[in-house]
Design a protein around this motif. Structure first.
Motif, mmCIF file in Angstrom:
data_model
loop_
_atom_site.group_PDB
_atom_site.id
_atom_site.type_symbol
_atom_site.label_atom_id
_atom_site.label_comp_id
_atom_site.label_asym_id
_atom_site.label_seq_id
_atom_site.Cartn_x
_atom_site.Cartn_y
_atom_site.Cartn_z
ATOM 1 N N PHE A 65 0.827 -1.207 0.000
ATOM 2 C CA PHE A 65 0.000 0.000 0.000
ATOM 3 C C PHE A 65 0.861 1.258 0.000
ATOM 4 N N LEU A 66 1.954 1.251 0.737
ATOM 5 C CA LEU A 66 2.870 2.386 0.706
ATOM 6 C C LEU A 66 3.426 2.584 -0.698
ATOM 7 N N TYR A 67 3.796 1.483 -1.325
ATOM 8 C CA TYR A 67 4.326 1.556 -2.687
ATOM 9 C C TYR A 67 3.291 2.119 -3.654
ATOM 10 N N GLU A 68 2.058 1.605 -3.608
ATOM 11 C CA GLU A 68 1.024 2.061 -4.530
ATOM 12 C C GLU A 68 0.680 3.534 -4.301
ATOM 13 N N THR A 69 0.652 3.957 -3.048
ATOM 14 C CA THR A 69 0.365 5.355 -2.746
ATOM 15 C C THR A 69 1.464 6.257 -3.285
ATOM 16 N N ALA A 70 2.709 5.889 -3.047
ATOM 17 C CA ALA A 70 3.834 6.680 -3.548
ATOM 18 C C ALA A 70 3.862 6.701 -5.075
ATOM 19 N N ARG A 71 3.500 5.567 -5.687
ATOM 20 C CA ARG A 71 3.486 5.496 -7.154
ATOM 21 C C ARG A 71 2.393 6.396 -7.728
ATOM 22 N N LYS A 72 1.234 6.435 -7.093
ATOM 23 C CA LYS A 72 0.143 7.296 -7.561
ATOM 24 C C LYS A 72 0.514 8.771 -7.449
ATOM 25 N N VAL A 73 1.218 9.118 -6.374
ATOM 26 C CA VAL A 73 1.697 10.494 -6.255
ATOM 27 C C VAL A 73 2.637 10.822 -7.409
#
Length: 250
Positions: A81-89
């Motif tokens: 989830f941290l990865y996906e959130t950072a990727r979306k940013v």
């Protein structure tokens, strides 16, 4: 350097509003008697819906433009989830050209769980962050001889298995699990673009951590530890890389 985590107020109390973000930052500036904060993490992001996360981050980046915050990051437990959130940013969730400065994860870069290391290259390839920090290398008191703290959310089966491992290491190999686990995590993150973050409660724990750090630097226990790490992770069996639920469904 002044590092701050905001967003989580109590165990089940979160406030990611623009008003609370501003209040937290300005209150900390006043308390630390400084004109800026080096790092601010939006903490435990998995407990808040995506819209709330991005609104809070938008406000943090506005404060960064004002010079009150130097670096903006997110922290939490689920690596994916941290990865996906950072990727979306990085892909424009907060506007073109905006990327997080750093991410901090906990309990996934330790003797029992190395998932964070598997994501290391993906974070730097896809999210634009500068640092990936590895925190809680004893997994919130799990990886030690003393009893795991009652608040720990992992399965009882995992707690029992680790307790048995700690006893075997002590009785048969004259090794304290916490010391072995500390050296393992320090080696795991040695040379990485990010910091190892330790939580310490006593001066004795600080002294021990410094001793383990010196062992990692001089390499004197590398061969000895390699055998015990292999033994320990085989002992964990299916509990190796076992995780627990954290946060809401996204």
């Amino acid at each position: 350097m002044v590092h701050l985590k905001i967003g989580r107020i109590k165990l089940d109390d979160f406030d990611y509003s623009k008003e609370w973000v501003n209040k937290s930052i300005h209150r900390s500036l006043d308390r630390f008697k400084t004109s800026y904060l080096d790092v601010v993490f939006l903490h435990d992001v998995e407990f808040v819906n995506e819209d709330g996360i991005f609104k809070a981050l938008t406000e943090l980046f506005e404060l960064k433009k004002q010079g009150l915050v130097k670096n903006v990051g997110i922290s939490g437990y689920p690596v994916d989830f941290l990865y996906e959130t950072a990727r979306k940013v990085a892909n424009g969730a907060l506007g073109d050209g905006v990327t997080l400065d750093l991410v901090m994860n906990y309990s996934n870069g330790c003797l029992q769980n190395t998932i964070l290391a598997d994501y290391y290259d993906k974070f730097f390839k896809d999210t634009g962050i500068k640092l990936l920090n590895n925190a809680s290398i004893l997994s919130m008191s799990l990886l030690r001889s003393a009893e795991t703290r009652s608040f720990h959310p992992c399965s009882q089966d995992l707690k029992d298995t680790v307790a048995k491992l700690a006893k075997v290491l002590k009785d048969e190999h004259d090794t304290e699990l916490a010391e072995l686990a500390t050296r393992f995590a320090l080696r795991l993150w040695k040379g990485k673009k990010g910091k190892t973050v330790l939580g310490l409660s006593t001066l004795e724990e600080l002294d021990s951590a410094l001793i383990q750090y010196k062992y990692v630097l001089d390499g004197s226990l590398d061969q000895f530890d390699a055998k015990l790490v292999k033994f320990s992770q085989e002992f964990l069996g299916d509990h190796l890389n076992e995780t627990w639920k954290s946060g809401i469904n996204h």
